[in-house]
Design a protein around this motif. Structure first.
Motif, PDB file in Angstrom:
ATOM      1  N   GLY A 221       0.791  -1.233   0.000  1.00 18.47           N
ATOM      2  CA  GLY A 221       0.000   0.000   0.000  1.00 18.47           C
ATOM      3  C   GLY A 221       0.818   1.275   0.000  1.00 18.47           C
ATOM      4  N   GLU A 222       1.982   1.235   0.643  1.00 17.86           N
ATOM      5  CA  GLU A 222       2.799   2.462   0.714  1.00 17.86           C
ATOM      6  C   GLU A 222       3.284   2.861  -0.682  1.00 17.86           C
ATOM      7  N   THR A 223       3.727   1.872  -1.458  1.00 17.88           N
ATOM      8  CA  THR A 223       4.209   2.169  -2.816  1.00 17.88           C
ATOM      9  C   THR A 223       3.060   2.647  -3.704  1.00 17.88           C
ATOM     10  N   ILE A 224       1.900   2.003  -3.570  1.00 15.97           N
ATOM     11  CA  ILE A 224       0.753   2.411  -4.399  1.00 15.97           C
ATOM     12  C   ILE A 224       0.398   3.868  -4.093  1.00 15.97           C
ATOM     13  N   ALA A 225       0.388   4.216  -2.816  1.00 15.41           N
ATOM     14  CA  ALA A 225       0.042   5.584  -2.424  1.00 15.41           C
ATOM     15  C   ALA A 225       1.042   6.579  -3.020  1.00 15.41           C
ATOM     16  N   GLU A 228       0.491   7.096  -6.689  1.00 16.83           N
ATOM     17  CA  GLU A 228      -0.722   7.843  -7.029  1.00 16.83           C
ATOM     18  C   GLU A 228      -0.582   9.343  -6.766  1.00 16.83           C
ATOM     19  N   VAL A 229       0.254   9.705  -5.815  1.00 15.74           N
ATOM     20  CA  VAL A 229       0.311  11.126  -5.432  1.00 15.74           C
ATOM     21  C   VAL A 229       1.487  11.858  -6.085  1.00 15.74           C
ATOM     22  N   PHE A 230       2.612  11.161  -6.285  1.00 18.63           N
ATOM     23  CA  PHE A 230       3.786  11.788  -6.925  1.00 18.63           C
ATOM     24  C   PHE A 230       4.105  11.043  -8.220  1.00 18.63           C
ATOM     25  N   ASP A 231       4.706  11.754  -9.159  1.00 15.58           N
ATOM     26  CA  ASP A 231       5.159  11.128 -10.407  1.00 15.58           C
ATOM     27  C   ASP A 231       6.514  10.474 -10.112  1.00 15.58           C
ATOM     28  N   ILE A 232       6.498   9.161  -9.873  1.00 14.25           N
ATOM     29  CA  ILE A 232       7.747   8.544  -9.390  1.00 14.25           C
ATOM     30  C   ILE A 232       8.848   8.536 -10.442  1.00 14.25           C
ATOM     31  N   SER A 247      14.002   3.651   2.447  1.00 12.09           N
ATOM     32  CA  SER A 247      14.497   4.429   1.316  1.00 12.09           C
ATOM     33  C   SER A 247      14.152   5.900   1.532  1.00 12.09           C
ATOM     34  N   TYR A 248      14.701   6.756   0.665  1.00 14.96           N
ATOM     35  CA  TYR A 248      14.417   8.181   0.824  1.00 14.96           C
ATOM     36  C   TYR A 248      14.485   8.893  -0.515  1.00 14.96           C
ATOM     37  N   VAL A 249      13.841  10.054  -0.521  1.00 12.62           N
ATOM     38  CA  VAL A 249      13.817  10.906  -1.713  1.00 12.62           C
ATOM     39  C   VAL A 249      14.130  12.318  -1.236  1.00 12.62           C
ATOM     40  N   VAL A 250      15.026  13.001  -1.931  1.00 10.04           N
ATOM     41  CA  VAL A 250      15.187  14.435  -1.701  1.00 10.04           C
ATOM     42  C   VAL A 250      14.479  15.111  -2.859  1.00 10.04           C
ATOM     43  N   LEU A 251      13.451  15.908  -2.577  1.00 13.25           N
ATOM     44  CA  LEU A 251      12.686  16.528  -3.666  1.00 13.25           C
ATOM     45  C   LEU A 251      13.556  17.520  -4.431  1.00 13.25           C
TER      46      LEU A 251
END
Ligand SMILES: C[S@@+](CC[C@H](N)C(=O)[O-])C[C@H]1O[C@@H](n2cnc3c(N)ncnc32)[C@H](O)[C@@H]1O
Length: 252
Positions: A221-225, A228-232, A247-251
């Motif tokens: 569910g975390e990946t699906i969310a 759906e909300v960000f353009d991965i 894991s992490y993302v720096v915007l």
């Protein structure tokens, strides 16, 4: 697969479980005197637990030059919140804007759905904590702050309830919010999606998003969310070698 009381998922072998039990018994029956326990708690850290601390050390370095607060989505016993509070005390004890806010029902999962897969432990009420645990955690976090500068200013908050409601409500009460670090650890789809959507107007270039379960087949569910909300395709989803799951993302 589950711990005896709280449904936590344990992927360890039987042999490893026996060693964890022994380690736990050593901690519970420690001969270290009371006034030396906190200073020697490192003796009971396993490599796995240490790896999580090292991960958050690295993440904290990334947020130091950015402005704003830390939000954790899914607090449970509060180890990560307490760790982040300790890192704040070490690296920026006078940063009063680095508030730390944790969201949890303190009653386990709420809002599980078919997007969370079919594993038995993904059910409402899983990962609950003991009664009134948030009062105990409040004392832990207050003690962290009491040992450090500016302890007269409370810089943490626990927000209890279903995050689908509490996160948007918090942000409408606090339109000044800038999210420097958001830690996603609800494990399940609905509250993760709601929190991602709610914080989107409060993130900026340099905001760090941490995910505990991306690409995890136990908690899809975390990946699906996130998808759906960000353009991965435009997110650099990164990791450090010492932890396999986080894991992490720096915007950008
Ligand atoms: C894996 S635990 C979090 C662990 C924690 N981050 C740590 O560092 O140990 C997941 C947490 O998400 C919380 N949670 C699940 N659904 C929720 C919801 N709808 N609203 C608020 N909290 C929720 C659960 O109560 C649980 O404490």
């Amino acid at each position: 697969m589950k711990t005896e009381k709280h449904d936590a998922i344990v992927l360890s072998s039987e042999d490893e479980k026996d060693h964890f039990k022994l380690f736990t018994a050593l901690l519970k029956n420690t001969p270290i005197p009371d006034d030396e326990i906190l200073a020697n708690v490192g003796a009971y850290l396993t490599s796995k637990n240490l790896s999580r601390i090292l991960f958050f050390y690295e993440i904290y370095q990334k947020i130091l030059p950015t402005h704003g607060m830390v939000m954790e989505f899914g607090v449970r016993w509060g180890q990560t919140l307490s760790l982040v509070a300790a890192l704040r005390s070490i690296f920026e004890p006078f940063n009063r804007h680095r508030r730390i806010v944790g969201f949890d029902t303190f009653a386990g999962f709420v809002g599980t759905s078919d997007k969370d897969g079919a594993r038995g432990q993904v059910a409402d009420g899983s990962f609950s904590v003991s009664a009134d645990y948030e009062a105990h955690l409040t004392e832990i976090l207050a003690s962290q702050e009491a040992l450090n500068p500016m302890s007269h200013l409370r810089r943490f908050e626990l927000v209890k309830g279903d995050a689908v409601e509490t996160v948007p409500a918090y942000l409408s009460r606090h339109p000044e919010t800038l999210v420097s670090l958001a830690i996603f650890d609800f494990d399940i789809y609905r509250p993760t999606r709601a929190a991602l959507e709610a914080i989107k107007p409060h993130v900026f270039k340099g905001t760090v998003l941490v995910f505990d379960e991306l690409a995890d087949d136990i908690f899809p569910g975390e990946t699906i969310a996130l998808r759906e909300v960000f353009d991965i395709a435009n997110l650099r989803i990164q990791r450090f070698p010492m932890t396999s799951r986080i894991s992490y993302v720096v915007l950008e």
